[in-house]
Scaffold this motif. Sequence first.
Motif, PDB file in Angstrom:
ATOM      1  N   ARG B 196      18.829 -17.105  50.722  1.00 43.07           N
ATOM      2  CA  ARG B 196      18.517 -17.020  52.113  1.00 43.07           C
ATOM      3  C   ARG B 196      19.489 -17.812  53.041  1.00 43.07           C
ATOM      4  N   ASP B 197      19.811 -19.191  52.718  1.00 38.62           N
ATOM      5  CA  ASP B 197      20.140 -20.208  53.477  1.00 38.62           C
ATOM      6  C   ASP B 197      21.799 -19.902  53.353  1.00 38.62           C
ATOM      7  N   PHE B 198      22.466 -19.855  52.155  1.00 32.23           N
ATOM      8  CA  PHE B 198      23.780 -19.891  51.875  1.00 32.23           C
ATOM      9  C   PHE B 198      24.511 -18.345  51.825  1.00 32.23           C
ATOM     10  N   ILE B 199      23.608 -17.348  51.556  1.00 27.60           N
ATOM     11  CA  ILE B 199      24.280 -15.892  51.593  1.00 27.60           C
ATOM     12  C   ILE B 199      23.624 -15.459  52.890  1.00 27.60           C
ATOM     13  N   GLY B 200      22.685 -15.894  53.340  1.00 27.23           N
ATOM     14  CA  GLY B 200      21.978 -15.356  54.282  1.00 27.23           C
ATOM     15  C   GLY B 200      21.479 -13.669  54.339  1.00 27.23           C
ATOM     16  N   GLN B 201      20.868 -13.450  52.947  1.00 26.47           N
ATOM     17  CA  GLN B 201      20.428 -12.186  52.582  1.00 26.47           C
ATOM     18  C   GLN B 201      19.043 -11.875  53.184  1.00 26.47           C
ATOM     19  N   LYS B 202      18.916 -10.802  53.700  1.00 25.58           N
ATOM     20  CA  LYS B 202      17.819 -10.456  54.491  1.00 25.58           C
ATOM     21  C   LYS B 202      17.079  -9.731  53.468  1.00 25.58           C
ATOM     22  N   ALA B 203      15.799  -9.705  53.864  1.00 22.37           N
ATOM     23  CA  ALA B 203      14.774  -9.185  52.781  1.00 22.37           C
ATOM     24  C   ALA B 203      14.910  -7.625  52.808  1.00 22.37           C
ATOM     25  N   GLY B 204      14.874  -7.052  51.613  1.00 21.87           N
ATOM     26  CA  GLY B 204      14.808  -5.740  51.371  1.00 21.87           C
ATOM     27  C   GLY B 204      13.803  -5.123  50.422  1.00 21.87           C
ATOM     28  N   VAL B 205      13.924  -4.120  49.844  1.00 21.73           N
ATOM     29  CA  VAL B 205      13.008  -3.536  48.814  1.00 21.73           C
ATOM     30  C   VAL B 205      12.778  -4.225  47.715  1.00 21.73           C
ATOM     31  N   LYS B 206      11.568  -4.306  47.073  1.00 22.83           N
ATOM     32  CA  LYS B 206      11.580  -5.117  46.005  1.00 22.83           C
ATOM     33  C   LYS B 206      11.068  -3.634  44.897  1.00 22.83           C
ATOM     34  N   GLU B 207      11.682  -3.860  43.996  1.00 21.36           N
ATOM     35  CA  GLU B 207      11.449  -2.508  42.860  1.00 21.36           C
ATOM     36  C   GLU B 207      11.009  -2.954  41.599  1.00 21.36           C
ATOM     37  N   MET B 450      14.111  -7.208  41.424  1.00 22.33           N
ATOM     38  CA  MET B 450      14.046  -6.174  40.765  1.00 22.33           C
ATOM     39  C   MET B 450      13.181  -6.837  39.553  1.00 22.33           C
ATOM     40  N   ALA B 451      11.904  -6.157  39.274  1.00 19.41           N
ATOM     41  CA  ALA B 451      11.102  -6.690  38.348  1.00 19.41           C
ATOM     42  C   ALA B 451      11.223  -5.748  37.156  1.00 19.41           C
ATOM     43  N   GLY B 452      11.662  -6.114  35.978  1.00 24.73           N
ATOM     44  CA  GLY B 452      11.984  -5.283  34.597  1.00 24.73           C
ATOM     45  C   GLY B 452      11.129  -5.749  33.408  1.00 24.73           C
ATOM     46  N   ILE B 453      10.511  -4.749  32.792  1.00 26.14           N
ATOM     47  CA  ILE B 453       9.593  -5.125  31.576  1.00 26.14           C
ATOM     48  C   ILE B 453       9.675  -3.881  30.655  1.00 26.14           C
ATOM     49  N   GLN B 454       9.588  -4.434  29.201  1.00 21.70           N
ATOM     50  CA  GLN B 454       9.618  -3.440  28.196  1.00 21.70           C
ATOM     51  C   GLN B 454       8.292  -3.529  27.574  1.00 21.70           C
ATOM     52  N   ILE B 455       7.812  -2.453  27.306  1.00 21.80           N
ATOM     53  CA  ILE B 455       6.325  -2.400  26.598  1.00 21.80           C
ATOM     54  C   ILE B 455       6.890  -1.488  25.333  1.00 21.80           C
ATOM     55  N   ASN B 456       6.607  -2.409  24.118  1.00 23.83           N
ATOM     56  CA  ASN B 456       6.784  -1.591  22.877  1.00 23.83           C
ATOM     57  C   ASN B 456       5.965  -0.507  22.775  1.00 23.83           C
ATOM     58  N   ARG B 472      -0.122  -3.571  38.995  1.00 21.96           N
ATOM     59  CA  ARG B 472      -0.767  -2.766  40.099  1.00 21.96           C
ATOM     60  C   ARG B 472      -1.372  -4.111  41.167  1.00 21.96           C
ATOM     61  N   GLN B 473      -1.511  -5.326  40.941  1.00 21.38           N
ATOM     62  CA  GLN B 473      -1.721  -6.229  41.670  1.00 21.38           C
ATOM     63  C   GLN B 473      -0.689  -6.505  42.735  1.00 21.38           C
ATOM     64  N   PHE B 474       0.429  -5.933  42.503  1.00 16.98           N
ATOM     65  CA  PHE B 474       1.523  -6.473  43.308  1.00 16.98           C
ATOM     66  C   PHE B 474       2.288  -5.119  44.081  1.00 16.98           C
ATOM     67  N   PRO B 475       1.400  -4.657  45.217  1.00 18.07           N
ATOM     68  CA  PRO B 475       1.804  -3.255  45.633  1.00 18.07           C
ATOM     69  C   PRO B 475       3.287  -3.560  46.477  1.00 18.07           C
ATOM     70  N   GLU B 476       3.789  -4.858  46.434  1.00 18.00           N
ATOM     71  CA  GLU B 476       5.108  -5.120  47.381  1.00 18.00           C
ATOM     72  C   GLU B 476       6.242  -4.419  46.351  1.00 18.00           C
ATOM     73  N   PHE B 477       5.863  -4.297  45.270  1.00 19.66           N
ATOM     74  CA  PHE B 477       7.063  -3.587  44.365  1.00 19.66           C
ATOM     75  C   PHE B 477       6.739  -2.088  44.362  1.00 19.66           C
ATOM     76  N   THR B 478       7.767  -1.398  44.466  1.00 20.26           N
ATOM     77  CA  THR B 478       7.800   0.034  44.420  1.00 20.26           C
ATOM     78  C   THR B 478       8.464   0.539  43.162  1.00 20.26           C
TER      79      THR B 478
END
Lengths: 425, 566
Positions: B196-207, B450-456, B472-478
């Motif tokens: 946020r401060d150094f890069i100045g990155q704006k909010a974008g999609v969360k996947e 980017m949320a990544g997970i492996q399910i065996n 499913r409790q985090f609808p912010e992620f597409t």
Amino acid sequence: MANLLFYTSLILIWVMLLYHMFLMQGGYRHYRSYEKVIPKWEKNMKDLPTVSVFIPAHNEEMVIEQTLTAMSRLYYPKDKLEVIVINDNSSDRTGELAQAFADKFPFIRVLETKPPNKGKGKSSALNEALANSSSEIICVYDADNTPEKKAVWYLVMGLLNDPKAAAMVGKFRVINAAQTWLTRFINIETICFQWMAQGGRWKWFGVATIPGTNFAIRRSIMEELGGWDVKALAEDTELTIRVYNMGHHIRFFPKAITWEQEPETFGVWWKQRTRWARGNQYVVLKFLKRIGTLKSKRIVFDLFYFFFTYFLFFFGVIVSNVLFIINLFYDLNLSIGNVALALWALAFLLFLGEVMITLSIEKNEMNRKNFFYVLLMYFTYSQMWIVLVVYSLYQETKRMIFKQEVKWYKTERFSQNDKGGKKDE
Amino acid sequence: MKYKSLFVLLLVLLTLSSFPRESIAKENTSTTKITIVYSNDRSEQMATINQMDALFSTFGQTTIIPVDELEEKHLRSASHIVYVGLTKKVITKDVINLFKENRKPKLFVGYNAQQFNENVKIEEKLSNELTEVNSQSLSKKSVFINSKIKVTPIVVGKTVENEVPLFMQLNNKSYYLAFHNFTVEVESILRPFISRDFIGQKAGVKEAFIVINDITPQTKAKVLKQKMDQFKQQGIPYMLGVTSATLLANENQRFLELKENTELVTLLKKEQQEGVAIIAEGYANAYHYVTGYGQEFWDNQFDGPITNVDPLKAHELKKQHDFVSEQAFQDYRREIGEIEVSYTEERLVKAISSLSDIGIYPIAFSMKDGYASEYVYRTINKHFSIYFGNLQYSNEDSSKRGVQAWISRPNYMDRLTVYPINLQAVTDQKTSESTLYDGLQSLLQNPQAMAGIQINVASTKAHTAATLAIFRQFPEFTWLNPGKIPTVVKTDNIEIQQFASGKTTMNLQNKYIYRIKTKLANEPFEFALWVLFIIVLAFVSLFFINVIRLRVTLKRRLFEERKPNG
């Protein structure tokens, strides 16, 4: 372990099949070329040598007349030809019938074997004749053979024109091919054997094996060798090796043809072929022991071929069959894929191709009936050989361990329609 | 006129044919360019540089320069400049001047910040008493640089005794990060503020994305189908992580190939046709062929890089102190690196070809826990444009590892695109559900995540259900659409491309030569048997031709012998 065994058997089988495929090529090439020399060779047939035809006979009353009829019609100057019927301890009318021919034809005579050669088998009988004859060339025919008129002529022609040849080998055909299913198989087998093994080996390596019949050999060679080996069950193969070891060669000249009788029943076939197989196994083991002393590289190679045939190839086939059967009931996890099936099918096609080409060389042999017999042969007659070779090996091993005496099995004869070629007259 | 129209046509065709490649190139290009300048005195400190590289590569394209080699052009082309001081040695005036003259945003990390900014006094003193960062307790005490400055810090930490500044703005465009090395835990807390401060990155999609992994030749098709059905019922997309071979126990060097599990292959191909992306999870997921244990690209026995293609001949990597000089060690390490490259190359080609041979076309690569050196990563980059997994920062030490919160393209991996596996599925462990929940919560703090997970594939139905319930409790992620990730997978013979449009193409250099080469390499004995088959078939054909020939010429041939009696 199963994979290792499978691949080993696959290699053993295919080395043999490829070698035979190679021999077949040679056999076909020999067929295409062997007659080309005849016009030139005919011109040299002037100072003809004396010839003795040896016919060892032990209780051959059923076939001896037809044989001597054919002999009486041989195309060769009769003043230079003698036909010797070696009556070896016969208890039937063989001697009497032969003597009748001797009385009629001055160039035919009957020789009774005497101790120690009496009743000891073919080699001893031949040695008896060798000692009681003096002609320059010796021809050997089995007592059931009815050679073509010019058979001896062509054998002598070969020897006259090929000074390095110690012996000349002709072709034999089956006279009773139509009699039973077995004789049909044997007829196909012998035609194939002669063009592939005899013709092929001669074409590529200058090697041919002396068969039991229809061959001519120089007396000087036989005397130098000291006659036939009386211990050998396959005296022909044994003689072949000794001839090559002297530095000579043996030529396969299929222009000289004889007709012979083959076993019509399974029992006779089994006994005769067991003798052949045991005889060849004896020869292979005898000479492999002193392989280092053999002078002829060609015959060392040929010995190895016999060793491969009677020991390694059949081992491969048996292992392959056993694995196939086990795999039907229990998964051996064989890693080979579809190529195994493809090769199996190809082996069958190769067999068909090889047999059919040799049948096609001969007159009227590639017919519809024989075609179906060839198809059937792969799964029946050829498989019988596996059992036979195993049995022979068992017998031969037993003989060697217990130092048993070799017993010569005299092949039973059958009555036949062809009376020495009379029907074509 | 005629030529002109032809020229225009060619130009149009050329433009069209180059379009897909351009779209991939655009995807990889970022407008943010970050130059990281570093000073170090020991080669093992490169792990920290690599960690910085990985972190900043999530914001844009990174360029890594040692301070001794810095030139004005490096700073000129950058949009942001980071200085990482791992040594207290005095910086040359030239370098200081280059920094001063440049007006771009700068972040100073570690030592020497006061040399660049004379207006601030930073007391550089290491402390290992950090217990809390930005009100979040740390699982274990962390090391930081105790500094004294007069500005208001952006991020503060706590020790047992007092509050300490950790991230601060020195002046208009200069920031300071009071660490010379930080843990993954600290990094994850700091990351949103740096962003946020150094890069100045704006909010974008969360996947988010889920990979059903550990699918091997031994996996039963029925098990995989049940797992996929669980996802399908909830409408959750998934990818499939497939290992194409497995080492069989007690059978040295015997690989069970995926193609031998025909039922599974059929199912995988069906899924692929329906748009499910396949990820190649190594080739056999093991390096040691006798025991089969460990990672595929890292020698677990010695906890070091692979030193020999034959695991039985492998040895422990020598340490730097075994060498007379830093240069001698680097030369030795390069030699080992060449072995790693050769080994990795062989395995990757096998992984791609063994899958593509049976009609399965991977779009990306993954490996167990990401244990590998940069030699391995760089080799992966030659064959795959995308890697799913964790990162190892050190070439010699597997303990220095990490994972990002967003797609990264670290310079030390030759800018291989990394999709992070930054979460862990629910297991029997009591804390696993809360760990997953907290992980997702933490990722939410990032402007983009980017949320990544492996399910065996072999995990229980209940565990999978619990994992999906937390997501499913985090609808912010597409859900990430893996079918539309532009990607390239290639070997010398094969090239698999997936475009942003979802279209996939597969090009073989020479289909038949490739297949022959593959067969020869994978099954030399069977290949030899097929060659034998072809040769013998030719002879058999020749025999049958001669049979016909003899048959045709039968009547012209002379037979002297009498008629056969049969």
